[in-house]
Design a protein around this motif. Sequence first.
Motif, PDB file in Angstrom:
ATOM      1  N   GLY A 174       0.796  -1.219   0.000  1.00  0.00           N
ATOM      2  CA  GLY A 174       0.000   0.000   0.000  1.00  0.00           C
ATOM      3  C   GLY A 174       0.827   1.267   0.000  1.00  0.00           C
ATOM      4  N   LEU A 175       2.130   1.137   0.278  1.00  0.00           N
ATOM      5  CA  LEU A 175       3.007   2.301   0.273  1.00  0.00           C
ATOM      6  C   LEU A 175       3.296   2.795  -1.140  1.00  0.00           C
ATOM      7  CD1 LEU A 175       5.617   1.204   2.967  1.00  0.00           C
ATOM      8  CD2 LEU A 175       3.896   3.010   3.218  1.00  0.00           C
ATOM      9  N   LEU A 176       3.078   1.931  -2.115  1.00  0.00           N
ATOM     10  CA  LEU A 176       3.380   2.280  -3.509  1.00  0.00           C
ATOM     11  C   LEU A 176       2.158   2.870  -4.190  1.00  0.00           C
ATOM     12  CD1 LEU A 176       5.353  -0.951  -4.494  1.00  0.00           C
ATOM     13  CD2 LEU A 176       6.289   1.234  -3.750  1.00  0.00           C
ATOM     14  N   PRO A 177       2.330   3.896  -5.030  1.00  0.00           N
ATOM     15  CA  PRO A 177       3.597   4.599  -5.307  1.00  0.00           C
ATOM     16  C   PRO A 177       3.781   5.887  -4.517  1.00  0.00           C
ATOM     17  CG  PRO A 177       2.009   5.218  -6.950  1.00  0.00           C
ATOM     18  CD  PRO A 177       1.273   4.299  -5.984  1.00  0.00           C
ATOM     19  N   VAL A 178       2.732   6.283  -3.723  1.00  0.00           N
ATOM     20  CA  VAL A 178       2.742   7.602  -3.099  1.00  0.00           C
ATOM     21  C   VAL A 178       3.933   7.785  -2.157  1.00  0.00           C
ATOM     22  CG1 VAL A 178       1.507   9.120  -1.497  1.00  0.00           C
ATOM     23  CG2 VAL A 178       0.267   7.976  -3.341  1.00  0.00           C
ATOM     24  N   PHE A 179       4.193   6.787  -1.327  1.00  0.00           N
ATOM     25  CA  PHE A 179       5.287   6.905  -0.363  1.00  0.00           C
ATOM     26  C   PHE A 179       6.623   7.131  -1.062  1.00  0.00           C
ATOM     27  CE2 PHE A 179       8.750   4.744   1.907  1.00  0.00           C
ATOM     28  CZ  PHE A 179       8.765   5.475   3.089  1.00  0.00           C
ATOM     29  N   VAL A 180       6.875   6.380  -2.136  1.00  0.00           N
ATOM     30  CA  VAL A 180       8.144   6.514  -2.858  1.00  0.00           C
ATOM     31  C   VAL A 180       8.244   7.885  -3.513  1.00  0.00           C
ATOM     32  CG1 VAL A 180       9.580   5.584  -4.710  1.00  0.00           C
ATOM     33  CG2 VAL A 180       8.296   4.031  -3.236  1.00  0.00           C
ATOM     34  N   LEU A 223       1.650  13.361  -7.808  1.00  0.00           N
ATOM     35  CA  LEU A 223       0.971  13.162  -6.536  1.00  0.00           C
ATOM     36  C   LEU A 223      -0.461  13.712  -6.517  1.00  0.00           C
ATOM     37  CD1 LEU A 223       3.816  13.721  -3.908  1.00  0.00           C
ATOM     38  CD2 LEU A 223       2.550  11.621  -4.368  1.00  0.00           C
ATOM     39  N   PRO A 224      -0.698  14.957  -6.965  1.00  0.00           N
ATOM     40  CA  PRO A 224      -2.089  15.430  -6.992  1.00  0.00           C
ATOM     41  C   PRO A 224      -2.984  14.566  -7.876  1.00  0.00           C
ATOM     42  CG  PRO A 224      -0.577  17.263  -7.236  1.00  0.00           C
ATOM     43  CD  PRO A 224       0.244  16.027  -7.367  1.00  0.00           C
ATOM     44  N   LEU A 225      -2.430  14.077  -8.984  1.00  0.00           N
ATOM     45  CA  LEU A 225      -3.206  13.225  -9.879  1.00  0.00           C
ATOM     46  C   LEU A 225      -3.594  11.918  -9.188  1.00  0.00           C
ATOM     47  CD1 LEU A 225      -4.366  12.720 -12.701  1.00  0.00           C
ATOM     48  CD2 LEU A 225      -2.140  11.774 -13.360  1.00  0.00           C
ATOM     49  N   LEU A 226      -2.665  11.344  -8.441  1.00  0.00           N
ATOM     50  CA  LEU A 226      -2.947  10.099  -7.722  1.00  0.00           C
ATOM     51  C   LEU A 226      -4.042  10.306  -6.678  1.00  0.00           C
ATOM     52  CD1 LEU A 226       0.695   8.764  -7.250  1.00  0.00           C
ATOM     53  CD2 LEU A 226      -1.124   7.653  -8.561  1.00  0.00           C
ATOM     54  N   PHE A 227      -3.968  11.418  -5.954  1.00  0.00           N
ATOM     55  CA  PHE A 227      -4.996  11.682  -4.947  1.00  0.00           C
ATOM     56  C   PHE A 227      -6.339  12.012  -5.593  1.00  0.00           C
ATOM     57  CE2 PHE A 227      -1.330  12.184  -2.123  1.00  0.00           C
ATOM     58  CZ  PHE A 227      -1.793  11.538  -0.988  1.00  0.00           C
ATOM     59  N   ALA A 228      -6.305  12.716  -6.715  1.00  0.00           N
ATOM     60  CA  ALA A 228      -7.543  13.072  -7.403  1.00  0.00           C
ATOM     61  C   ALA A 228      -8.269  11.848  -7.941  1.00  0.00           C
ATOM     62  CB  ALA A 228      -7.245  14.046  -8.546  1.00  0.00           C
ATOM     63  N   GLU A 233      -6.121   7.117  -5.777  1.00  0.00           N
ATOM     64  CA  GLU A 233      -5.028   6.152  -5.638  1.00  0.00           C
ATOM     65  C   GLU A 233      -4.052   6.530  -4.524  1.00  0.00           C
ATOM     66  OE1 GLU A 233      -4.823   3.344  -7.280  1.00  0.00           O
ATOM     67  OE2 GLU A 233      -6.635   3.773  -8.424  1.00  0.00           O
ATOM     68  N   GLY A 234      -4.272   7.672  -3.889  1.00  0.00           N
ATOM     69  CA  GLY A 234      -3.345   8.128  -2.863  1.00  0.00           C
ATOM     70  C   GLY A 234      -3.919   7.992  -1.463  1.00  0.00           C
ATOM     71  N   ASP A 235      -3.072   7.715  -0.501  1.00  0.00           N
ATOM     72  CA  ASP A 235      -3.456   7.618   0.911  1.00  0.00           C
ATOM     73  C   ASP A 235      -2.672   8.673   1.686  1.00  0.00           C
ATOM     74  OD1 ASP A 235      -3.972   7.011   3.526  1.00  0.00           O
ATOM     75  OD2 ASP A 235      -3.614   4.857   3.334  1.00  0.00           O
ATOM     76  N   PRO A 236      -3.369   9.604   2.333  1.00  0.00           N
ATOM     77  CA  PRO A 236      -2.656  10.654   3.085  1.00  0.00           C
ATOM     78  C   PRO A 236      -1.686  10.097   4.113  1.00  0.00           C
ATOM     79  CG  PRO A 236      -4.990  11.199   2.867  1.00  0.00           C
ATOM     80  CD  PRO A 236      -4.830   9.796   2.347  1.00  0.00           C
ATOM     81  N   ALA A 237      -1.955   8.906   4.633  1.00  0.00           N
ATOM     82  CA  ALA A 237      -1.058   8.314   5.629  1.00  0.00           C
ATOM     83  C   ALA A 237       0.341   8.091   5.049  1.00  0.00           C
ATOM     84  CB  ALA A 237      -1.623   6.989   6.134  1.00  0.00           C
ATOM     85  N   ASP A 238       0.417   7.807   3.749  1.00  0.00           N
ATOM     86  CA  ASP A 238       1.723   7.587   3.120  1.00  0.00           C
ATOM     87  C   ASP A 238       2.565   8.855   3.145  1.00  0.00           C
ATOM     88  OD1 ASP A 238       1.012   4.987   2.616  1.00  0.00           O
ATOM     89  OD2 ASP A 238       0.309   5.392   0.569  1.00  0.00           O
ATOM     90  N   LEU A 239       1.909  10.008   3.017  1.00  0.00           N
ATOM     91  CA  LEU A 239       2.636  11.274   3.120  1.00  0.00           C
ATOM     92  C   LEU A 239       3.176  11.454   4.532  1.00  0.00           C
ATOM     93  CD1 LEU A 239       0.245  13.683   1.162  1.00  0.00           C
ATOM     94  CD2 LEU A 239       2.295  12.515   0.318  1.00  0.00           C
TER      95      LEU A 239
END
Length: 236
Positions: free
Chosen positions: A41-47, A174-179, A182-188
């Motif tokens: 779940g860390l991929l790809p936002v965390f990286v 990153l904005p595209l993934l969250f929009a 596909e993004g999890d704020p916890a990864d940030l």
Amino acid sequence: MTTETLAVLAVTLAVAAFVQGSSGLGFALIVAPVAGILDPGLLPVFVLASMIPLNAYVVWRERASLDLRGASWITAARLAATPGGLALLWLIPDRSIGLFVGLATVLAAVVSLAAPAFTPGRAAYVGAGAVTGLTETATGVGGPPLALVYQHRPPAELRSTVAACFLVGEVASLPLLFATGEGDPADLGWAAALLPAIAAGAWLSRLVHHRLDARRMRLFVLVFALVSGVVLMLGI
């Protein structure tokens, strides 16, 4: 996330930051497999989030060597090719994409071994940007095309320019993934919590980055491209 997982991630990030801070390449190739094993779940936002401060630091540290013209052409072509990368995801099975891009990367590295030295021009920048847009969107690996284009340039120019191209792509992705959900704020949050590990690796890299001459840098670039291609073909 357990203490053990955090410790492994911290060591991995420090090593990856040292490698990329020294050479300009390798962060995602080191971090993504480890993060994927520990917590997919860390991929790809965390990286992506972890790379932003590192690439910003490298660009600032070696700003005098930045090839702004090349970075501009690469970034424009990269953004323009992103829809094509999405189309590849829809049209071609994941395994086939990895095999195709991996084989192309290995062949490009092998050809580079025999090719004479060259100074990249507009066509090379646009080509590298377009290929990066396709491959990074479809597979998450975008470094080899940029590295091969700059393999005959001074190491500082490669590091700063590739970092600038990565930085723009990460900030746009990153904005595209969250929009798209596909993004999890916890990864940030995890990326922010592990920032000291990235800072430690980046700080250590400043002690050795100037020791990499052009010949060693080119060897590293070719090895990096070969390893990236093999990893993609094996689907690791």
